[in-house]
Design an enzyme around this catalytic site. Structure first.
Site, PDB file in Angstrom:
ATOM      1  N   ASP A  13     -21.280 150.095  70.682  1.00 53.13           N
ATOM      2  CA  ASP A  13     -21.132 151.383  71.565  1.00 53.13           C
ATOM      3  C   ASP A  13     -20.417 152.576  71.134  1.00 53.13           C
ATOM      4  OD1 ASP A  13     -23.486 149.525  72.136  1.00 53.13           O
ATOM      5  OD2 ASP A  13     -22.553 148.860  73.785  1.00 53.13           O
ATOM      6  N   HIS A  43     -28.858 151.569  68.734  1.00 48.66           N
ATOM      7  CA  HIS A  43     -28.010 152.266  68.226  1.00 48.66           C
ATOM      8  C   HIS A  43     -28.942 153.803  68.950  1.00 48.66           C
ATOM      9  CE1 HIS A  43     -25.853 151.389  65.379  1.00 48.66           C
ATOM     10  NE2 HIS A  43     -26.952 150.803  64.606  1.00 48.66           N
ATOM     11  N   THR A 191     -19.127 138.721  68.913  1.00 48.81           N
ATOM     12  CA  THR A 191     -20.338 138.533  68.047  1.00 48.81           C
ATOM     13  C   THR A 191     -19.889 137.581  67.483  1.00 48.81           C
ATOM     14  OG1 THR A 191     -22.000 139.355  67.627  1.00 48.81           O
ATOM     15  CG2 THR A 191     -20.004 140.039  66.428  1.00 48.81           C
ATOM     16  N   ASP A 283     -16.706 165.771  75.169  1.00 51.68           N
ATOM     17  CA  ASP A 283     -17.321 166.147  77.009  1.00 51.68           C
ATOM     18  C   ASP A 283     -16.888 165.160  77.930  1.00 51.68           C
ATOM     19  OD1 ASP A 283     -19.355 164.593  75.157  1.00 51.68           O
ATOM     20  OD2 ASP A 283     -20.381 164.322  77.085  1.00 51.68           O
TER      21      ASP A 283
HETATM   22  P1  GTP Z   1     -23.789 149.322  68.577  1.00 54.92           P
HETATM   23  O1  GTP Z   1     -24.085 149.663  66.845  1.00 54.92           O
HETATM   24  O2  GTP Z   1     -25.558 148.981  69.431  1.00 54.92           O
HETATM   25  O3  GTP Z   1     -22.773 149.507  68.511  1.00 54.92           O
HETATM   26  O4  GTP Z   1     -24.385 151.185  69.408  1.00 54.92           O
HETATM   27  P2  GTP Z   1     -23.938 152.567  68.399  1.00 54.92           P
HETATM   28  O5  GTP Z   1     -22.496 152.533  68.445  1.00 54.92           O
HETATM   29  O6  GTP Z   1     -24.623 153.526  68.120  1.00 54.92           O
HETATM   30  O7  GTP Z   1     -23.916 153.051  70.049  1.00 54.92           O
HETATM   31  P3  GTP Z   1     -25.263 153.369  70.702  1.00 54.92           P
HETATM   32  O8  GTP Z   1     -25.829 154.920  70.677  1.00 54.92           O
HETATM   33  O9  GTP Z   1     -25.565 152.033  71.688  1.00 54.92           O
HETATM   34  O10 GTP Z   1     -24.410 153.908  72.080  1.00 54.92           O
HETATM   35  C1  GTP Z   1     -23.809 155.035  72.458  1.00 54.92           C
HETATM   36  C2  GTP Z   1     -24.180 156.345  73.817  1.00 54.92           C
HETATM   37  O11 GTP Z   1     -23.641 157.473  73.801  1.00 54.92           O
HETATM   38  C3  GTP Z   1     -25.522 156.827  73.362  1.00 54.92           C
HETATM   39  O12 GTP Z   1     -26.120 156.263  74.635  1.00 54.92           O
HETATM   40  C4  GTP Z   1     -25.289 158.143  72.988  1.00 54.92           C
HETATM   41  O13 GTP Z   1     -26.561 158.916  72.996  1.00 54.92           O
HETATM   42  C5  GTP Z   1     -24.465 158.387  73.664  1.00 54.92           C
HETATM   43  N1  GTP Z   1     -23.283 159.435  73.002  1.00 54.92           N
HETATM   44  C6  GTP Z   1     -23.296 159.496  71.756  1.00 54.92           C
HETATM   45  N2  GTP Z   1     -22.049 160.445  71.367  1.00 54.92           N
HETATM   46  C7  GTP Z   1     -21.443 161.283  72.203  1.00 54.92           C
HETATM   47  C8  GTP Z   1     -21.287 162.131  72.817  1.00 54.92           C
HETATM   48  O14 GTP Z   1     -20.351 162.738  72.151  1.00 54.92           O
HETATM   49  N3  GTP Z   1     -21.284 162.554  73.781  1.00 54.92           N
HETATM   50  C9  GTP Z   1     -21.881 162.355  75.320  1.00 54.92           C
HETATM   51  N4  GTP Z   1     -21.771 162.140  75.973  1.00 54.92           N
HETATM   52  N5  GTP Z   1     -22.459 160.969  74.141  1.00 54.92           N
HETATM   53  C10 GTP Z   1     -22.409 160.586  73.501  1.00 54.92           C
HETATM   54  P1  IMP Z   2     -24.094 138.212  70.851  1.00 53.56           P
HETATM   55  O1  IMP Z   2     -23.702 139.107  69.465  1.00 53.56           O
HETATM   56  O2  IMP Z   2     -25.573 138.349  71.461  1.00 53.56           O
HETATM   57  O3  IMP Z   2     -23.922 136.445  70.771  1.00 53.56           O
HETATM   58  O4  IMP Z   2     -23.625 138.518  71.775  1.00 53.56           O
HETATM   59  C1  IMP Z   2     -22.107 137.846  71.783  1.00 53.56           C
HETATM   60  C2  IMP Z   2     -20.837 139.010  72.565  1.00 53.56           C
HETATM   61  O5  IMP Z   2     -21.289 140.675  71.551  1.00 53.56           O
HETATM   62  C3  IMP Z   2     -21.599 139.583  73.828  1.00 53.56           C
HETATM   63  O6  IMP Z   2     -20.130 139.654  74.253  1.00 53.56           O
HETATM   64  C4  IMP Z   2     -22.327 141.222  73.762  1.00 53.56           C
HETATM   65  O7  IMP Z   2     -21.940 141.536  74.833  1.00 53.56           O
HETATM   66  C5  IMP Z   2     -21.670 141.933  72.168  1.00 53.56           C
HETATM   67  N1  IMP Z   2     -22.466 142.641  71.357  1.00 53.56           N
HETATM   68  C6  IMP Z   2     -23.059 142.267  70.623  1.00 53.56           C
HETATM   69  N2  IMP Z   2     -24.070 143.377  70.032  1.00 53.56           N
HETATM   70  C7  IMP Z   2     -23.098 144.738  70.633  1.00 53.56           C
HETATM   71  C8  IMP Z   2     -23.456 146.084  70.039  1.00 53.56           C
HETATM   72  O8  IMP Z   2     -24.334 145.925  69.380  1.00 53.56           O
HETATM   73  N3  IMP Z   2     -23.176 146.822  71.199  1.00 53.56           N
HETATM   74  C9  IMP Z   2     -22.027 146.003  71.931  1.00 53.56           C
HETATM   75  N4  IMP Z   2     -21.952 145.280  72.714  1.00 53.56           N
HETATM   76  C10 IMP Z   2     -22.172 143.739  71.954  1.00 53.56           C
HETATM   77 MG    MG Z   3     -25.322 150.144  70.950  1.00 53.19          MG
END
Ligand code: GTP
Ligand code: IMP
Ligand code: MG
Length: 338
Positions: A13, A43, A191, A283
Site C-alpha cells: 500500500d 491498488h 503473505t 504532503d
Molecule cells: P498494494 O498493491 O495493495 O500494496 O497497493 P498500492 O501500493 O497500489 O497502494 P494503495 O493504493 O492500496 O494505497 C495507497 C494509498 O495512498 C491510496 O489511497 C492512494 O490514493 C494514496 N496515495 C498515493 N500517493 C499519495 C500521496 O502522495 N499522497 C497522499 N496523501 N496519498 C497518496
Molecule cells: P494474505 O495475503 O491475504 O494471506 O494476507 C497475509 C498478510 O499480508 C496480511 O497481513 C495482509 O493484511 C497482508 N497483505 C496481503 N496483501 C496485501 C496488500 O496488497 N497490501 C497490504 N497488505 C497485504
Molecule cells: Mg493496496
C-alpha cells in the site's frame, strides 16, 4: 526504451498503483504486466475526481494504449477479474497467462474459516494462501482449465519478451511489499509468496538480464494492515495528531501507521536491487507540499526529509508524490539518466 519493475519497499500500500499510472503516461509502454500474489492486492488510482480501485487488472489500465497482462505467477479469481473488466470496459486489452493458478470458492472459505490465517496472520480472506498451497501441492486448476477465461488466455512471457526484444517500453508491476514477503518479511506474519523484484520478474517470465530499472516505492509514513511486527508503529494519538488515517482498499480495515524506517528502507532496496526510488505521501510530511509538481517548490522540511530518506535508501529518489491524484507528482528521472 526500458523494462522497468515497480515494487513496494515497506509493508504494501505504498502507492504503487499511482506510481505505475504516472510512469505509464510518461513512458508510453506497449505492455503493462502484473506480478505479485493475487486479488489480495488493492491498488488505488485517482484521475481528476474519479477514484478507481483494482485488485486483478494491472493499475496501468488508466493509460489506454497498453496491453494489460497478468503473469503466470499471479493467482486469478475469475469472478473478481471479470467484474473489474466489466466496470473498466477493458475486455479487449487484458490478457491472462494460461498457467495462472485459480482461486476457487473453497479457497476463500478455507482462508476465512482458518483461525490461523484469519485471526493470527490477519489475512485478507481472498483465498490466496490456500490457493498457493494447492498450487504447491499441484492439485489446483490453472487458467487454461476455466472456460470463462478462454478469450483472455495468452502466453504472457512470449508477448512481453517480444516487446522487450523490439525495444519497446515495458512496465512490470509488483503488488504487496517487502515486509510481507514470504522469504524476507516478518514471517509468519507475511503473505503467501515472495514480493521482491526478482519474484515479480519470475511471475511474468522475464529474465534478470532484461531488466533495466527497479523502482522501489516507499511511503513517507509506512503503513501495515493485518498482524505482525512494525518497529516504527505510532500510537493512534500520534497518527491522529499528524492527521493520518488510512483504510485498506480490499478489506477496508484501518491501516496501522508508522514513522519512516531507514534501516528497513536500506535493506529492502538491497534485496530488490533498487536502481531508483519513489516516495509517496510527501504532503503528509508537510501539508504545504500538497499537489506540488516542481522540486524547487517543496518546503525545506520536505527537502530535508527527502535528503535523509535518499541517504537511507542509498539510491536516488526520482519520483516524489505529493498527493493521491495522478498529476500530483515530481518526476526527476530525466535528471538521473546517463
Ligand atoms: P498494494 O498493491 O495493495 O500494496 O497497493 P498500492 O501500493 O497500489 O497502494 P494503495 O493504493 O492500496 O494505497 C495507497 C494509498 O495512498 C491510496 O489511497 C492512494 O490514493 C494514496 N496515495 C498515493 N500517493 C499519495 C500521496 O502522495 N499522497 C497522499 N496523501 N496519498 C497518496
Ligand atoms: P494474505 O495475503 O491475504 O494471506 O494476507 C497475509 C498478510 O499480508 C496480511 O497481513 C495482509 O493484511 C497482508 N497483505 C496481503 N496483501 C496485501 C496488500 O496488497 N497490501 C497490504 N497488505 C497485504
Ligand atoms: Mg493496496
Amino acid at each position: 526504451m526500458t523494462c522497468t519493475i515497480i515494487v513496494g519497499g515497506f509493508f504494501g500500500d505504498e502507492g504503487k498503483g499511482k506510481i505505475v499510472a504516472h510512469i505509464a503516461h510518461q513512458d508510453r509502454p506497449t505492455i503493462i504486466a502484473r506480478g505479485g500474489v493475487g486479488p489480495n492486492a488493492g491498488h488505488t488510482v485517482q484521475v481528476g475526481d474519479k477514484q478507481y480501485g483494482v485488485r486483478m487488472v494491472p493499475s496501468g489500465f488508466v493509460y489506454p494504449d497498453a496491453r494489460l497482462c497478468i503473469g503466470s505467477g499471479v493467482l486469478v479469481d475469475p469472478r473478481v477479474l471479470i467484474a473489474e473488466l466489466d466496470s473498466l470496459n477493458a475486455h479487449d486489452r487484458c490478457f491472462v497467462d494460461f498457467r495462472c493458478g485459480i482461486i476457487e470458492e473453497d479457497h476463500i472459505l478455507r482462508d476465512r474459516r482458518s483461525d490461523h490465517l484469519r485471526e493470527k496472520i490477519g489475512s485478507t480472506g481472498t483465498g490466496c494462501g490456500p490457493a498457493n498451497a494447492d498450487r504447491v501441492m499441484r492439485t489446483g486448476r490453472l487458467a487454461r482449465d476455466v472456460p470463462e477465461l478462454a478469450r483472455y488466455l495468452l502466453d504472457v512471457p512470449a508477448a512481453v519478451n517480444a516487446e522487450i526484444d523490439d525495444g519497446a517500453s515495458v512496465l512490470l508491476e509488483g503488488t504487496q511489499g517487502f515486509g510481507i514477503s514470504l522469504y524476507y518479511g516478518t514471517y509468519p506474519f507475511v503473505t503467501s509468496k515472495d514480493t521482491s523484484a526478482s519474484q515479480i520478474a519470475a511471475d511474468i517470465g522475464v529474465g534478470p538480464t532484461s531488466i533495466d530499472d527497479v523502482i522501489v516505492v516507499f511511503k513517507a509514513y509506512p503503513t501495515r494492515v493485518g498482524e505482525g511486527p512494525f518497529s516504527t508503529e505510532m500510537t493512534h494519538d500520534e497518527s491522529n495528531a499528524l492527521g493520518i488515517q488510512e483504510f485498506g482498499t480490499v478489506t477496508h480495515r484501518e491501516r496501522r501507521i508508522g514513522c519512516w524506517d531507514g534501516e528497513m528502507a536500506r535493506y529492502s532496496a538491497m534485496i530488490n536491487g533498487c536502481t531508483q526510488a519513489a516516495i509517496t505521501g510527501i504532503d503528509k510530511v508537510d501539508s504545504a507540499c500538497y499537489g506540488v509538481t516542481e522540486y524547487d517548490r517543496l518546503s525545506s522540511k520536505a527537502k530535508e526529509f527527502l535528503r535523509c530518506a535518499e541517504s537511507d535508501i542509498g539510491r536516488p529518489i526520482t519520483l516524489i508524490s505529493t498527493g493521491p491524484e495522478l498529476s500530483q507528482i515530481i518526476d526527476l528521472r530525466a535528471d538521473y539518466q546517463e
